[in-house]
Design an enzyme around this catalytic site. Structure first.
Site, PDB file in Angstrom:
ATOM      1  N   ASP A 414      25.074   1.832   1.124  1.00 41.47           N
ATOM      2  CA  ASP A 414      25.991   2.764   1.790  1.00 41.47           C
ATOM      3  C   ASP A 414      25.683   4.173   1.289  1.00 41.47           C
ATOM      4  O   ASP A 414      25.620   4.412   0.075  1.00 41.47           O
ATOM      5  CB  ASP A 414      27.438   2.392   1.476  1.00 41.47           C
ATOM      6  CG  ASP A 414      28.429   3.285   2.207  1.00 41.47           C
ATOM      7  OD1 ASP A 414      28.708   2.973   3.397  1.00 41.47           O
ATOM      8  OD2 ASP A 414      28.888   4.275   1.614  1.00 41.47           O
ATOM      9  N   ASN A 422      27.098  15.522   8.460  1.00 43.01           N
ATOM     10  CA  ASN A 422      27.446  15.674   9.869  1.00 43.01           C
ATOM     11  C   ASN A 422      28.376  16.873  10.075  1.00 43.01           C
ATOM     12  O   ASN A 422      28.220  17.633  11.046  1.00 43.01           O
ATOM     13  CB  ASN A 422      28.142  14.401  10.390  1.00 43.01           C
ATOM     14  CG  ASN A 422      27.145  13.310  10.747  1.00 43.01           C
ATOM     15  OD1 ASN A 422      25.988  13.597  11.048  1.00 43.01           O
ATOM     16  ND2 ASN A 422      27.589  12.063  10.699  1.00 43.01           N
ATOM     17  N   ASP A 431      21.480  12.407  12.087  1.00 40.21           N
ATOM     18  CA  ASP A 431      20.581  11.407  12.689  1.00 40.21           C
ATOM     19  C   ASP A 431      19.215  11.424  12.020  1.00 40.21           C
ATOM     20  O   ASP A 431      18.603  10.371  11.786  1.00 40.21           O
ATOM     21  CB  ASP A 431      20.419  11.682  14.191  1.00 40.21           C
ATOM     22  CG  ASP A 431      21.680  11.374  14.975  1.00 40.21           C
ATOM     23  OD1 ASP A 431      22.599  10.738  14.411  1.00 40.21           O
ATOM     24  OD2 ASP A 431      21.746  11.746  16.163  1.00 40.21           O
ATOM     25  N   ASP A 457      26.654   4.725   8.353  1.00 41.52           N
ATOM     26  CA  ASP A 457      25.692   4.945   7.266  1.00 41.52           C
ATOM     27  C   ASP A 457      25.525   3.701   6.403  1.00 41.52           C
ATOM     28  O   ASP A 457      25.161   3.800   5.235  1.00 41.52           O
ATOM     29  CB  ASP A 457      26.149   6.128   6.407  1.00 41.52           C
ATOM     30  CG  ASP A 457      27.530   5.909   5.783  1.00 41.52           C
ATOM     31  OD1 ASP A 457      28.177   4.907   6.158  1.00 41.52           O
ATOM     32  OD2 ASP A 457      27.937   6.717   4.930  1.00 41.52           O
TER      33      ASP A 457
END
Length: 539
Positions: A414, A422, A431, A457
């Site tokens: 993770d 973001n 991305d 993620d």
């Protein structure tokens, strides 16, 4: 003759509802052999002139009977026939090759069925008069001089060819033989003159109306009024040649039909020999020729060969069609996929075989493979998606013996602080980072291992053949590769991650295994939260 054929013939000769005939080695009816039990009223009476069984059958049966006759060397051959006298009457004609033992082939007519006006079938007796019907003389005798000039001809010659004896007298043999057959006739004549041996030759003989009649000529020396002559016995072969032509026409039609089909066609007999292979089949197989089933099977990938051999045996033994997909590996050519359909076929004279149809399914297979890849792959990272991960893990866990050790290791990854990327650099940067994580994870493990993205993620790594002591080494290697600064379209971002690694245990299912790895990952994340200098996202 094989023992089982001999027993069958013995049993048939004890029946009273059959008709019997004896045939010489070239197909003409002869008297019933004395070495066999008396035929009595079951024997088919001999006609005045030489005759074949084709004389008593409908013309449409001639090809099948000729093919059966050619196979008489097998010992026993059967074919269904219909009588010329009444085509509604059906019979089974069986040839038993007893030439070596009694000097003739035994033909047995078994009663079949008769079709009534309403289409129903009823047992039908075999009328003896129908079996003695003759179309007229089938042979004639011509006497020639040593210069091959006709001296005389019997009345049967007139009925066969239309020539009267007066018209024939003085004509040379070369005037009556088809130009294309003349060389063959001359060779036979010279053989007789040079060696004295009787020679048979098949030629087309000119008839009075200008047509041509297929005949077999046998020349032998004789004597007339104290002078040497050549006696020529002529046998009408028109029915036999018509049957052969019908068979050739059927074969030509089959080849034309096969050539027009978009599929490849291979026809195998019951021994696995290929009696026909279309050009399309040879093209698909990448083979110059096909002689046997083995040649077909050998063109396919080794993993499919046993299936193909079993399918052919199944199709031959049963009435059902067998269908499978298999990969063709023609060596230096591009591998292709084929839909292989194998079906049992029977011919008119009792022969069995397998019809193999090959359809090129390469494009369909590639499309299905692409659709499967898309359905199981995360488009952004190129890793397996959630569906792909669950299917792969499930297969590994199901294949593991219930009491064995770990089937695999699962590392749950993770990313730390990904939301900030973001929010501050934009989704394009996020991305880009996710794609880079997928690339690094794949580079860190073997090609046989699986890297998947469960969503957002969250990533997983599935590794097989890992010992417990290697698990921490794997986790640390992944953490190291994910601890870096990554350039994104919007600027650099710090990459860090938390990992939880577990070995599968007997009784694990996919959800339980993922949950255990997830719990380990959160424990690691809490550790990292207490030590922020060990890595998190930063802008």
């Amino acid at each position: 003759m094989k023992p089982d054929h001999a027993r069958e013939l013995e049993a048939l000769l004890a029946r009273s509802d059959i008709a019997l005939a004896a045939i010489d080695d070239i197909g003409f009816r002869v008297p019933w052999p004395e070495a066999l039990p008396p035929a009595g009223e079951r024997a088919v009476p001999l006609p005045p002139s030489r005759s074949t069984l084709l004389d008593v059958l409908v013309p449409s049966d001639a090809a099948a009977v000729a093919q059966a006759w050619e196979r008489r060397g097998e010992g026993r051959v059967a074919v269904t026939v219909h009588l010329r006298e009444d085509p509604r009457i059906e019979a089974e004609l069986i040839f038993f090759d007893t030439l070596d033992s009694v000097g003739a082939v035994v033909a047995v007519f078994l009663p079949g069925a008769e079709s009534s006006a309403d289409g129903t079938q009823a047992p039908a007796a075999i009328p003896r008069e129908a079996l003695t019907t003759s179309q007229g003389p089938r042979n004639a005798v011509v006497v020639k001089s040593l210069k091959a000039e006709v001296l005389s001809a019997d009345a049967r010659m007139t009925l066969m060819t239309g020539w009267s004896e007066d018209q024939l007298r003085g004509m040379r043999s070369s005037e009556l033989v088809h130009p294309e057959d003349l060389d063959r006739a001359v060779r036979a004549w010279l053989e007789l003159r040079n060696t004295g041996r009787s020679v048979r030759v098949r030629v087309r003989h000119l008839c009075a109306d200008g047509s041509w009649l297929w005949v077999e000529l046998e020349n032998r020396y004789g004597e007339r009024d104290g002078h040497p002559v050549v006696v020529c016995e002529m046998v009408d072969l028109s029915d036999e040649m018509a049957a052969h032509e019908a068979a050739r026409s059927t074969a030509r039609l089959f080849r034309l039909l096969a050539a027009s089909l978009p599929v490849g066609v291979v026809l195998l007999d019951d021994d696995g020999a290929a009696t026909f292979a279309s050009a399309k089949a040879l093209e698909l197989l990448g083979a110059p020729t096909v002689a046997r089933l083995d040649d077909v099977v050998a063109r396919f990938a080794e993993s499919h060969r046993a299936q193909l051999e079993a399918a052919a045996a199944d199709a031959l033994a049963s009435e059902r069609k067998v269908v499978l997909d298999a990969e063709i590996s023609p060596g230096d050519a591009t591998a292709r996929w084929c839909r292989v359909e194998m079906a049992h076929v029977d011919d008119d004279d009792g022969g069995r075989g397998v019809l193999v149809c090959l359809t090129d399914t390469t494009e369909r297979h590639e499309l299905e493979a692409e659709l499967h890849r898309r359905a199981h792959t995360d488009a952004l990272t190129g890793c397996a998606n959630r569906v792909g991960v669950h299917e792969h893990l499930g297969a590994l866990l199901r294949a593991a013996p219930p009491t064995s050790g770990a089937a695999c290791a699962l590392v749950f990854v993770d990313l730390d602080g990904f939301k900030a990327v973001n929010d501050e650099l934009g989704h394009a940067a996020g991305d880009h980072l996710l794609a880079e994580v997928g690339r690094r994870l794949r580079s860190a493990v073997r090609p046989v291992d699986l890297v998947g993205r469960l969503g957002g993620d969250e990533f997983v790594v599935v590794v097989t053949d890992v010992e417990p002591g290697e698990l921490d080494v794997l986790r640390e290697r992944l953490l190291h590769d994910l601890n870096d600064v990554v350039d994104t379209p919007a600027g650099p971002a710090r990459l860090a991650a938390s990992c939880g690694a577990v070995l599968s245990a007997p009784g694990d299912d996919v959800d339980r295994l993922v949950a255990r790895a997830d719990a380990r990952m959160y424990a690691h994340k809490r550790e990292r939260a207490c030590a922020p200098d060990r890595g998190h996202f930063s802008i």
